[in-house]
Design an enzyme around this catalytic site. Structure first.
Site: not given
Ligand code: ARG
Length: 468
Positions: A33, A120, A165-166, A287, A293, A295, A300, A327, A332, A335
């Site tokens: 990650s 974790n 409205t509408h 444009s 134009k 824009n 948008e 966990y 993972q 993110k």
């Molecule tokens: N890279 C992991 C995550 O984003 C970190 C936690 C990993 N924990 C584990 N027991 N492998 O969740």
């Protein structure tokens, strides 16, 4: 599979051979990650510094080791910020990259940092800190945007425009009233981020892998050091829930919906058919082929942002659904969705705030449009109820007949003569013409929250106090 080298070194080495190295490379690719969670470096280092200081204060590690760790982590921080930190995919994530580099810098004491914690609780802490910052950014962005909308409302508190409205002309409203509708929406968005922030502001650190730890750690101390209100009360919950991220994404999605609606109105209003507003050059594009134009690209794009923000929300809800405690590596996947949604929300808020500040509403065009489309027909019906004592349903019918007459003649309601009016209902007097003008119409809507300029100004004043 059995032919594969058994040690990690062999599997990762250049000479391991294509067959053996292939699966490992893919495993590394799916497992790592670091490509995205390096964005958590500041939170990770902050959390580790708080943890190390607490370990020393509790006598779990020596003060000198804690000192070395604290200094070493600052070196790592400056390397990352200088852009010369050697991120390694083999080290999987930001947590192990930081720790491995710390070991290179300070040696043996680095190995004591991970006492009484796990990745974790570490990742849950880092991510909470990051999302908490994003709540603050959203709150600031919304405050600026609300300020811009208030500025528009104030300068045109009594400018009349058609209310729809509408998307059909309904009744005249004021520009200030329309702007204040968005102030209310963005105000609720603001409070949603404030609520979410309050709820997420508990520390997972010290929950360890899932069960807590036998070391005499002080979770209250680390919570304080990281500006959390308190430690989370259940270690399983602390490492396994991501509802703080879901709540952030939900608030972001609702906010993006609001942004998209205002963006859509700006697109419509800036068109040659409406000309309600002129967008500043700063927020328009041209444009390459059509020289005339201008824009509304920013509007948008803001209109479109809900697509990815809601997509992120659905993605994370789907990841979290049905996960057993505690966990799981599935988490993972939280993110990138949140990073992308947050980045785009902040950009959209900033762009909308800027666009609204620089926007010019065209008072004359708004007023001309407000008078068209029989927008005061309801006022005529209300007059018949009030002054001629008709039941509303009958008044509605009489007014409908007069609208049809005006439509036939290609004129507006105020252009009909008193004789025309009396031919439909004899009780109508000259006084009716007082309510057919759009200014009288809006001024009469004095009910709380109505479009009358007095009401609008009262709401502007209230919001200014809220923001101050
Ligand atoms: N890279 C992991 C995550 O984003 C970190 C936690 C990993 N924990 C584990 N027991 N492998 O969740």
């Amino acid at each position: 599979m059995t032919d594969r080298p058994q040690t990690k070194d062999a599997a990762n080495s250049m000479w391991g051979g294509r067959f053996a190295a292939g699966p490992d490379a893919i495993m590394e690719a799916i497992n790592a990650s670091i490509g995205f969670d390096q964005r958590l470096y500041a939170q990770d280092i902050r959390g580790s510094r708080a943890h190390a200081a607490m370990l020393a204060a509790q006598g779990i590690i020596s003060d000198s080791d804690a000192d070395a760790i604290a200094k070493g982590l600052l070196t790592v921080l400056s390397e990352i910020e200088a852009g010369d930190f050697p991120f390694k995919t083999a080290l999987e994530d930001i947590h192990m990259n930081v720790e491995a580099r710390l070991k290179e810098i300070i040696g043996e004491p680095a190995g004591r940092l991970h006492t009484g914690r796990s990745r974790n609780d570490q990742v849950a802490t880092d991510f909470r800190l990051w999302v908490r910052d994003q709540c603050d950014a959203a709150i600031a962005g919304l405050q600026a945007l609300i300020g811009a909308a208030l500025g528009q409302a104030e300068s045109g508190a009594d400018w009349v425009m058609p209310g729809f409205t509408h998307l059909q002309t309904a009744q005249p409203v004021t520009w200030g009233h329309h702007m204040m509708a968005y102030v209310e929406m963005f105000g609720r968005d603001l409070s949603r981020f404030q609520d979410a922030r309050r709820r997420m502001n508990e520390s997972p650190l010290g929950a360890a892998a899932l069960a807590g730890t036998g070391y005499p750690i002080d979770r209250h101390a680390t919570a304080r050091a990281l500006d959390f209100d308190r430690p989370m009360a259940n270690s399983l919950d602390a490492v396994s829930d991501r509802d703080f991220a879901l709540e952030f994404l939900s608030a972001a999605s609702i906010c993006a919906v609001h942004l998209s609606r205002l963006a859509e109105e700006l697109v419509i209003w800036s068109s040659a058919q409406f000309r309600f507003v002129s967008m500043s050059d700063k927020w328009s594009t041209g444009s390459s082929i059509m020289p005339q134009k201008r824009n509304p690209d920013a509007a948008e794009l803001i209109r479109a942002k809900i697509g990815r923000i809601l997509g992120a929300t659905v993605a994370l809800f789907t990841v979290m659904k049905g996960l057993p405690l505690a966990y799981s590596k599935d988490m993972q996947e939280d993110k990138e969705q949140v990073f992308d949604a947050a980045d785009n929300l902040m950009l959209a808020l900033a762009a909308m705030g800027g666009m609204l500040s620089d926007l010019t509403a065209n008072r004359e065009n708004l007023q001309a449009a407000a008078s068209a489309g029989f927008s005061t027909a309801t006022d005529l019906a209300d007059w018949l109820v009030r002054e001629a004592g008709l039941p509303f349903r009958d008044a509605h019918h009489v007014t409908g007949t007069l609208v049809a007459m005006a439509e036939d003649r290609g004129c507006d309601l105020p252009d009909l003569t008193l004789a025309d009016m009396q031919s439909v209902n004899a009780a109508i007097t000259d006084d009716v013409f007082n309510v057919l003008g759009v200014h009288n119409s809006v001024a009469s809507r004095q009910s709380y929250g109505g479009t009358a300029p007095d009401q609008v100004r009262a709401q502007i004043a209230r919001w200014k106090e809220v923001l101050a």
